[in-house]
Design an enzyme around this catalytic site. Structure first.
Site, PDB file in Angstrom:
ATOM      1  N   GLU A   1      -5.742  55.422 103.558  1.00  0.00           N
ATOM      2  CA  GLU A   1      -4.857  54.080 101.745  1.00  0.00           C
ATOM      3  C   GLU A   1      -5.697  54.586 101.244  1.00  0.00           C
ATOM      4  OE1 GLU A   1      -3.747  50.460 104.985  1.00  0.00           O
ATOM      5  OE2 GLU A   1      -5.493  50.818 103.621  1.00  0.00           O
TER       6      GLU A   1
ATOM      7  N   ASN B   1      -7.510  51.399 105.659  1.00  0.00           N
ATOM      8  CA  ASN B   1      -8.275  52.640 106.299  1.00  0.00           C
ATOM      9  C   ASN B   1      -8.059  53.510 105.757  1.00  0.00           C
ATOM     10  OD1 ASN B   1      -5.552  53.886 105.600  1.00  0.00           O
ATOM     11  ND2 ASN B   1      -4.763  52.129 107.040  1.00  0.00           N
TER      12      ASN B   1
ATOM     13  N   ASP C   1      -3.822  45.327 112.331  1.00  0.00           N
ATOM     14  CA  ASP C   1      -3.754  43.600 112.589  1.00  0.00           C
ATOM     15  C   ASP C   1      -5.287  43.289 113.290  1.00  0.00           C
ATOM     16  OD1 ASP C   1      -1.375  44.363 111.073  1.00  0.00           O
ATOM     17  OD2 ASP C   1      -0.563  43.823 112.419  1.00  0.00           O
TER      18      ASP C   1
END
Length: 340
Positions: free
Chosen positions: A211, A208, A278
């Site tokens: 990150e 993302n 997730d």
């Protein structure tokens, strides 16, 4: 990203059924306390939550497995729990959900990771974490790798789900990727900061924005920054694809040969973004294992992430609701291909 016909959508969703995906990563127990606030504490300027209900759910990599199951797949959950009450509870929920316990490794030297969320009036009040971030021992790593080696022939894909809690370590990353590539298995990665550049030669790498910015020491301030960074990651990791998730700004997919596709978010009503990542990695991997190309898989993953953002708390994607949202969107706009 691209137009999916009803026929193609139906085909891909049907082919997801029975796909066996190993989910390797940090297992967590998610505890929820739901209540209401009517007053401020006289002891400190904090709300007093009147408890109404409480729940315990699968979290972390276990939530990824939940998403795999809800999409019709058969997850092999591979991770570590502690020899404590929370570990016993998490192990029980895993079995209650019909997951095989064969990939669960007990490590008496560390606590089970627990995230406790207090929610009032559909809003998070506070989250309390209990965890260890130390790397698991070589003995535990060998046990994890042993599970994968015993099951590799029956797997359609592997997801590496890293939350920087110490399960996904450098040596294990390299060995799992090598194993997957030797057997021609799809391998998808949801990274965190610590081992960000260790994932060479994977099928798809899904970081993302936060990150990427922390790992690369940059700020993604515009579309040019995003494009340059995505291409640089693709080349540096020799990946089959990089799917960069950008929160409210959607996603960008980078493929070898220079193909870049940008797409806005499909979240209609954002109630809670917890667990959306997730759902994205789960849907992406399931679609690839069902025969989708990267653009098709990313399109479905984008829709799935948007759907779960409409719910408070971490919930898995509902396959029927995903199909309905895709068809609703696809039927409401002209056909379009991916673009740069």
């Amino acid at each position: 990203m691209i137009h999916l016909s009803e026929k193609r959508l139906t085909e891909l969703l049907a082919k997801m059924n029975g796909r066996r995906i190993a989910v390797v990563g940090d297992l967590m127990l998610d505890r929820y306390f739901w209540g209401s606030v009517t007053r401020i504490s006289p002891e400190a300027p904090v709300p007093v939550v009147d408890l109404e209900t409480e729940q315990a759910r699968l979290g972390g990599a276990a939530n990824v497995a939940q998403n795999i199951k809800s999409l019709g797949g058969e997850p092999l959950l591979v991770g570590v729990i502690g020899a404590d009450n929370s570990g016993n509870q998490l192990f029980g929920i895993i079995k209650e959900n019909g997951f095989s316990p064969d990939g669960i490794v007990i490590d008496g030297t560390r606590p089970t990771t627990v995230k406790t969320r207090v929610i009032a009036h559909n809003q998070h009040v506070v989250r309390i974490d209990r965890e260890s971030k130390n790397d698991v021992s070589h003995i535990i790593q060998d046990k994890i790798l042993g599970v994968l080696r015993r099951n590799i022939d029956s797997l359609d894909g592997i997801i590496l789900e890293d939350y920087n809690k110490g399960v996904i370590v450098k040596s294990l990353i390299r060995q799992i990727i090598e194993l997957a590539n030797q057997h021609g298995k799809t391998i998808a990665v949801d990274p965190k900061f610590r081992n960000f550049f260790e994932y060479d030669n994977v099928t798809v790498f899904k970081p993302n924005r936060n990150e990427v910015e922390e790992a690369m020491g940059i700020k993604l301030e515009n579309s040019e920054d995003i494009s340059a960074t995505g291409r640089a990651l693709l080349e540096r990791l020799s990946a089959g694809g990089v799917l960069l998730t950008l929160g409210a700004n959607g996603m960008s997919l980078f493929e070898p040969g220079g193909s870049v596709c940008h797409v806005p978010t499909r979240a209609r009503n954002v109630a809670d973004v917890s667990g959306a990542g997730d759902t994205v990695i789960s849907t992406l991997t399931m679609a690839l294992s069902a025969g989708a190309n990267l653009k098709e898989a990313a399109t479905l993953a984008n829709f799935a992430g948007g759907v779960v953002c409409g719910y408070v708390g971490i919930v898995p994607i509902d396959k029927k609701e995903l199909a309905e949202q895709v068809l609703l969107e696809m039927n409401s706009r002209p056909r379009a291909g991916g673009g740069a």
